[in-house]
Scaffold this active site. Structure first.
Site, PDB file in Angstrom:
ATOM      1  N   ASP A  45      -4.941   0.179   5.761  1.00 55.38           N
ATOM      2  CA  ASP A  45      -3.591  -0.155   5.299  1.00 55.38           C
ATOM      3  C   ASP A  45      -3.718  -0.817   3.930  1.00 55.38           C
ATOM      4  O   ASP A  45      -4.463  -1.785   3.762  1.00 55.38           O
ATOM      5  CB  ASP A  45      -2.896  -1.097   6.282  1.00 55.38           C
ATOM      6  CG  ASP A  45      -1.461  -1.346   5.893  1.00 55.38           C
ATOM      7  OD1 ASP A  45      -0.592  -0.569   6.320  1.00 55.38           O
ATOM      8  OD2 ASP A  45      -1.190  -2.330   5.161  1.00 55.38           O
ATOM      9  N   ASN A  75       5.844  -0.727  -4.901  1.00 56.59           N
ATOM     10  CA  ASN A  75       7.051   0.094  -4.970  1.00 56.59           C
ATOM     11  C   ASN A  75       8.207  -0.669  -5.604  1.00 56.59           C
ATOM     12  O   ASN A  75       8.991  -0.121  -6.383  1.00 56.59           O
ATOM     13  CB  ASN A  75       7.448   0.566  -3.571  1.00 56.59           C
ATOM     14  CG  ASN A  75       6.788   1.880  -3.206  1.00 56.59           C
ATOM     15  OD1 ASN A  75       6.336   2.602  -4.083  1.00 56.59           O
ATOM     16  ND2 ASN A  75       6.712   2.188  -1.934  1.00 56.59           N
ATOM     17  N   HIS A 102       9.045   3.953  -6.903  1.00 54.00           N
ATOM     18  CA  HIS A 102       8.471   4.826  -5.882  1.00 54.00           C
ATOM     19  C   HIS A 102       7.613   5.935  -6.477  1.00 54.00           C
ATOM     20  O   HIS A 102       6.674   6.406  -5.839  1.00 54.00           O
ATOM     21  CB  HIS A 102       9.595   5.437  -5.030  1.00 54.00           C
ATOM     22  CG  HIS A 102      10.285   4.429  -4.164  1.00 54.00           C
ATOM     23  ND1 HIS A 102       9.724   3.942  -3.004  1.00 54.00           N
ATOM     24  CD2 HIS A 102      11.483   3.803  -4.301  1.00 54.00           C
ATOM     25  CE1 HIS A 102      10.544   3.065  -2.455  1.00 54.00           C
ATOM     26  NE2 HIS A 102      11.625   2.956  -3.216  1.00 54.00           N
ATOM     27  N   ASP A 161       1.673   3.678   3.570  1.00 55.63           N
ATOM     28  CA  ASP A 161       0.375   3.403   2.960  1.00 55.63           C
ATOM     29  C   ASP A 161      -0.723   3.308   4.005  1.00 55.63           C
ATOM     30  O   ASP A 161      -1.731   2.636   3.799  1.00 55.63           O
ATOM     31  CB  ASP A 161       0.435   2.102   2.154  1.00 55.63           C
ATOM     32  CG  ASP A 161       0.829   0.902   3.023  1.00 55.63           C
ATOM     33  OD1 ASP A 161       1.363   1.118   4.125  1.00 55.63           O
ATOM     34  OD2 ASP A 161       0.603  -0.248   2.604  1.00 55.63           O
TER      35      ASP A 161
END
Length: 872
Positions: free
Chosen positions: A487, A495, A500, A530
Site C-alpha cells: 500500500d 491526489n 488525479h 494504491d
C-alpha cells in the site's frame, strides 16, 4: 488232318499280332495326349476366365473332343433364390428347357428329373435305359425330354455343398460311357467349382471396390465443399477486417470507396456497382461511388424520386430483381412514374439493392447489377452482400464522422488560429479513439481480468492465480509461496495536491518499478487504488520474501518525476507466508497480508511486517479490550519519551510521551496499535489520564536531562472537549499535577478541530486559564482555513509528518514554507515531526523551522517503571 504251319508262317502271324497291339497302344496314347491337352486347356482357362459363359463354352468344346456328347448342359443352384437354373445348354434333339416347358417352373421341372436326383443324392449318376426304368418305377424321377441311350451326370461341389450338375447324354447305342468318362467329368466339375468360386470372389471384390469408390467419391465431394465453405468464410472474415481497417484509414473519399469496391469484387462479380447516400435532411441522394463496365458517368446528386434506389430505401429490405421483376414494378407504376428519365434498366439482366443502416436508420443503398445473362446472382449472394453491407455502413459512418470532425477542425482553425495545436491534438485523440474501438472488441476478455490503468492483473484474475497456487500447494506440500500486500503511503495526499492525472502517472510508474523487483514466474496485480499485491511462486525460504520486500521498498523510495518536479514516496508492505498444513484459502491469506500491511503502517510506514498468526488479533476482540482495561488498572502500560530538539543548536527542548504495552503473548504493542484498540472500545480518555498520572512520577527524572525548564508535549484525544463533564474532568486532573503546568503543552488533532471548530475554540479558552500551553498536531493534513487559527489561544503547530517525507518535492517544500510563513505571521511556532534523515534537517532550516523531532535527533528515553499516583 490240319497240316502244321511252317516256322515262317508262325513268325509272320506273331508279327501281325504285335503290329495290332502297337496300333492299339498308339491309339490309346493318342487319346491320352488329346485328353491331357484338353484338360490343360480347361485348367489354364480356369485361372484366367472372366465369365462363366466363356468357360462353359470352352468346356463344351473340350468335352466334345474327348467324350461323344449328343447333349450337354450345366445346371446351377442360385444361392439367393434357391432355384435351379441352366446357364449352358447344347442338344441335338431337344430345344432349351425354357422352350420345352413354357408353362411350368423350370426349377421344379428339373428337380423332378435325373438332374434333380443328382442334386438330392450328391453322387455321380451313370444311367442307361435299365437303370432309368428302375428309377421311374420307384417314382424317384419323372420322364423328361427325348429318350437317350446313356445319361451321365456329375455334381459340382463347393466346400462340400452342391452348387450345380454337369450332364452329358448319348442317343447313339454305339456310344457308351465308362469309368474314364466319369473320372473326366468329375475333374471338369472341380474346375467348374473353382471357376465359380473365383468369379464370385471377383464379383464381390468388384462390388466392394465399386462401393468404396462411391463412398470415397462422396467423401471427396463433401471435403471439397467444406474446403470451399471454409475458404469462403476466411475470405469473408478477411473482407470484414479490411472494411474495418478502411474505416480508420486516412485516405480520401474516392480511394475509400474504390477500396470498398475492391473488397466487394473479391466476394462476387461487381463490374457495375454504386453507393447512394441520403443527405442530412433525407430529401436527396448523392452518389459518392459509381463504376460501370461501359464507363458511364456517375449520376449527379438529385432529389428523392421514384427510382429503383428510392424503392429499396423506402421498403428498407434487400432485394434481388430479375429483368421481369423490374418490368413488373414499372408496369405496376411502382417505379419510374414520376421520373421516367431515370429508367436505364432496359439492358439490365439482374439488379441487387441493399439498404445501408446506421443506428437502425437507412442512410442510403448499395447496388450491383449485371447486363450479361451468363453472369447470374443468387439468393446466397444477396444474403452475403446484406451481411457485408452492415460493416460497409459502419465504415461509411466512421468515415463520415472523421470527415465531419476534420471539417469542423478546419472551420475552427480559420476562426481561432491560436487554438490550432489544441484542435489538432483533439482530432488525433478522436482518431485514436476510433482505432481503439476495434482493439477493444478483441480485448474484452483481457480487460475483464486486467487493470485498465497499469495493465496489471486485477483482483479477479489475481484471486484465480492465488487459488491455483493454493491448489498446487495442496498437491505439493513441500513447495512454498509468499504474498506481499503493498500500500503506497500518502497516495491520497498526492491526489489532493497534484491531481488525479499525476496520481495515475504515479501508479503506472510504481507498477513498472514493481515488475523489475520480481521474477518472470511471479505474479503482480493491482487490487485497486494504491494497493498492489505480489505472489512469489516457489520460494525456498521465508527470507526470499523479505529480500523481495526490501528490494521493493528501495525501488519505491527513489524519487518520482511528476509535473516536472521530484516527488518522494514510500510503501507499507504486509507479508503472508503459505502454510504447509493446507488450511489456507485465497481469502484468508490475502486477509493476513492485508493485516500485516496495516501493522506496517502502524509501525511508522515505509517498512514491511511479516504476518504472525499469534501476533494479530482483531482490535475489537473482547478479550483484548478486557486485557487493555486490566493493564490500565494494574499500571502495566509504560511510557517512552521522544526527544524534541533545536535543529540549529541540537539542544534538548522537550519530550513527547508515548505509551507502549509489553503484552505477554503479543509482545510489544506501540502507541498507534493501542490507539486503534482504544478507538474500538472508547478508551482514549482513560489512556490520556494514565499518561498524565505517569508524568507526575517521571517529570523530576525528565527534568534532570535538561539544563533549563523541560517542556512536555502531550497529544490528547478530542474526546475531552466534546462534553462538559469530560472537559471538567480533564481540568481537575491537570490541577492536581505535581509539576508546573506552564511547562505542559497539550496538542489536539487538526482533523478533529476542522470537523467541529466551535467546540474546540470554547474548550481551548477554558484550558488556557490553567496556564497550560495549547497546540495543534498533524497540521496540514486537511485543507483547514488558516484564519480559524486566529480564534484559538494556541502557541505551537506540529506539521504533519508527510511533509518531512516529501521535502525533496518542490510542491511540498513550497507548501511547508507557506505554512511556516502563515504561522510566523500569526505569532505561532511551527515544529517539524517525522524527520527520518539528516538531509531533511537542512531543508527545514532553509524554510526557517528550528524545532523538530524524529529518529536522527536522539534515542527514545525509557525510565524505570514506577507506580503512578492517581491524580484523578
Amino acid at each position: 488232318m490240319f497240316r502244321d504251319k511252317t516256322p515262317e508262317a508262325r513268325e509272320v502271324a506273331r508279327l501281325h499280332k504285335r503290329i495290332a497291339r502297337l496300333k492299339a497302344l498308339a491309339r490309346i496314347y493318342k487319346r491320352a495326349e488329346v485328353t491331357q491337352n484338353a484338360l490343360l486347356a480347361i485348367s489354364n482357362l480356369a485361372a484366367s476366365v472372366t465369365s462363366q459363359e466363356e468357360f462353359y463354352g470352352v468346356v463344351y468344346d473340350s468335352i466334345d473332343t474327348l467324350v461323344p456328347t449328343d447333349n450337354f448342359f450345366i445346371a446351377t443352384l442360385n444361392s439367393k433364390t434357391n432355384k435351379i437354373e441352366i446357364p449352358f445348354f447344347a442338344d441335338e434333339k431337344d430345344a432349351h428347357p425354357h422352350d420345352l416347358y413354357p408353362n411350368e417352373t423350370l426349377s421344379d421341372t428339373l428337380a423332378s428329373g435325373l438332374t434333380g436326383y443328382v442334386f438330392r443324392t450328391g453322387e455321380s449318376l451313370l444311367c442307361d435305359n435299365t437303370k432309368y426304368q428302375k428309377l421311374l418305377d420307384n417314382n424317384e424321377v419323372v420322364s423328361l425330354g427325348s429318350d437317350c441311350h446313356q445319361w451321365l451326370g456329375v455334381p459340382i461341389k463347393n466346400n462340400g455343398i452342391i452348387t450345380g450338375v454337369i450332364v452329358v447324354q448319348s442317343y447313339d447305342k454305339n456310344i457308351n460311357y465308362g469309368d474314364i468318362d466319369l473320372e473326366l467329368m468329375n475333374f471338369i466339375s472341380q474346375h467348374i467349382s473353382t471357376v465359380t468360386e473365383h468369379l464370385q470372389h471377383q464379383e464381390q471384390l468388384e462390388q466392394a471396390i465399386s462401393k468404396r469408390t462411391k463412398e470415397l467419391s462422396i467423401a471427396y465431394e463433401k471435403l471439397k465443399q467444406e474446403v470451399s465453405e471454409r475458404r469462403r468464410a476466411e475470405n469473408l472474415q478477411k473482407t470484414l477486417f479490411e472494411i474495418a481497417d478502411l474505416a480508420t484509414s486516412n485516405i480520401d473519399n474516392s480511394q475509400f470507396y474504390a477500396e470498398i469496391h475492391n473488397v466487394i469484387s473479391r466476394l462476387l462479380a461487381a463490374n457495375n456497382c454504386f453507393i447512394a447516400l441520403l443527405n442530412e435532411q433525407h430529401t436527396g441522394l448523392s452518389f459518392p461511388f459509381y463504376v460501370s463496365q461501359f464507363n458511364s458517368p456517375a449520376p449527379k446528386p438529385r432529389p428523392l424520386q421514384d427510382g429503383l434506389t428510392e424503392f429499396i430505401i423506402q421498403h428498407q429490405k434487400p432485394r434481388l430483381f430479375h429483368k421481369n421483376d423490374i418490368d413488373e414494378l414499372i408496369s405496376s407504376l411502382s417505379v419510374y412514374t414520376q421520373a421516367p428519365e431515370l429508367n436505364n434498366t432496359r439492358q439490365i439482366h439482374q439488379w441487387i439493392g441493399i439498404p445501408l443502416f446506421i443506428q437502425g436508420k437507412v442512410i442510403g443503398a448499395l447496388t450491383i447489377y449485371s447486363f450479361n445473362a451468363n453472369q447470374n446472382y443468387h439468393e446466397s449472394d444477396l444474403e452475403l452482400l446484406t451481411f457485408v453491407s452492415q460493416h460497409i455502413a459502419t465504415a461509411i459512418e466512421r468515415k463520415l464522422s472523421a470527415e465531419s470532425l476534420k471539417a469542423s477542425h478546419e472551420q475552427l482553425e480559420e476562426k481561432v488560429a491560436q487554438r490550432t495545436q489544441a484542435l489538432a491534438l483533439l482530432n488525433q485523440n478522436l482518431e485514436k479513439e476510433i482505432t481503439q474501438r476495434k482493439q477493444i472488441e478483441y480485448q474484452l476478455q483481457h480487460d475483464a481480468k486486467h487493470d485498465n490503468l497499469t495493465n496489471l492483473p486485477n483482483r479477479a484474475m489475481f484471486m484465480e492465480q492465488l487459488s491455483q497456487a493454493i491448489k498446487h500447494l495442496r498437491r505439493h506440500p513441500q513447495d512454498k509461496f509468499a504474498l506481499l500486500f503493498i500500500d503506497m503511503d500518502r497516495f491520497k495526499l498526492l491526489n489532493d495536491t497534484l491531481g488525479h492525472l499525476e496520481g495515475d502517472r504515479f501508479l503506472i510508474e510504481t507498477a513498472k518499478r514493481l515488475k523489475k523487483c520480481i521474477r518472470v514466474n511471479d505474479n503482480l496485480a493491482r487490487l485497486g487504488g494504491d494497493e498492489f499485491v505480489i505472489l512469489l511462486d516457489c520460494i525456498n525460504h521465508d527470507q526470499d520474501a523479505i529480500e523481495v520486500a526490501e528490494r521493493v521498498l528501495k525501488a519505491l523510495a527513489r524519487p518520482y518525476q511528476l509535473t516536472q518536479k521530484m516527488f518522494y514516496s514510500s510503501a507499507s508492505i504486509g507479508i503472508a507466508l503459505s502454510s504447509s498444513q493446507g488450511t489456507d484459502t485465497s481469502e484468508s491469506i490475502l486477509r493476513n497480508a492485508d493485516a500485516a500491511m496495516y501493522q506496517a503502517k502502524s509501525d511508522g510506514k515505509g517498512c514491511y511486517v511479516v504476518f504472525q498468526q499469534q501476533s494479530y488479533q482483531q482490535v475489537n476482540n473482547i478479550q483484548l479490550e478486557k486485557e487493555l482495561r486490566q493493564a490500565i488498572s494494574n499500571n502495566e502500560l509504560q511510557i517512552s519519551y521522544l526527544p524534541i530538539l533545536n535543529l540549529t543548536t541540537q539542544t534538548l527542548i522537550a519530550f513527547e510521551p508515548r505509551l507502549f504495552w509489553l503484552h505477554p503473548q503479543l509482545g510489544k504493542i506501540k502507541q498507534v496499535q493501542i490507539n486503534n484498540i482504544a478507538q474500538q472500545c472508547n478508551l482514549h480518555i482513560e489512556l490520556d489520564k494514565y499518561t498524565l498520572n505517569q508524568l507526575n512520577v517521571d517529570f523530576a527524572h525528565l527534568q534532570a536531562y535538561c539544563t533549563h525548564s523541560v517542556q512536555i508535549h502531550l497529544s490528547l484525544s478530542s474526546q475531552h472537549l466534546k462534553h462538559k463533564h469530560a472537559l471538567r474532568s480533564l481540568k481537575n486532573q491537570l490541577k492536581k499535577c505535581q509539576f508546573n503546568l506552564e511547562q505542559l503543552y497539550l496538542f489536539f488533532n487538526e482533523r478533529a478541530f476542522a470537523q467541529d471548530n466551535n467546540i474546540h475554540i470554547n474548550a481551548f479558552e477554558s484550558l488556557a486559564q490553567l496556564q497550560v500551553k495549547l497546540g495543534i498536531y498533524d497540521y496540514g493534513s486537511v485543507n483547514g482555513a488558516i484564519n480559524s487559527l486566529t480564534f484559538l489561544p494556541i502557541s505551537v503547530l506540529k506539521l504533519d509528518p508527510s511533509y518531512c517525507t516529501h521535502l525533496e518535492s518542490g510542491s511540498y517544500f513550497k507548501l511547508a514554507k507557506a505554512y511556516f510563513l502563515a504561522a510566523q505571521a500569526l505569532g505561532l511556532t511551527l515544529n517539524a515531526t517525522g524527520i527520518t534523515h539528516s538531509d531533511q534537517i537542512d531543508k527545514l532550516k532553509e524554510i526557517g523551522i528550528t524545532i523538530g523531532q524524529g529518529q536522527p535527533l536522539g534515542q527514545v528515553l525509557v525510565l524505570p517503571k514506577t507506580a503512578a499516583l492517581d491524580c484523578a
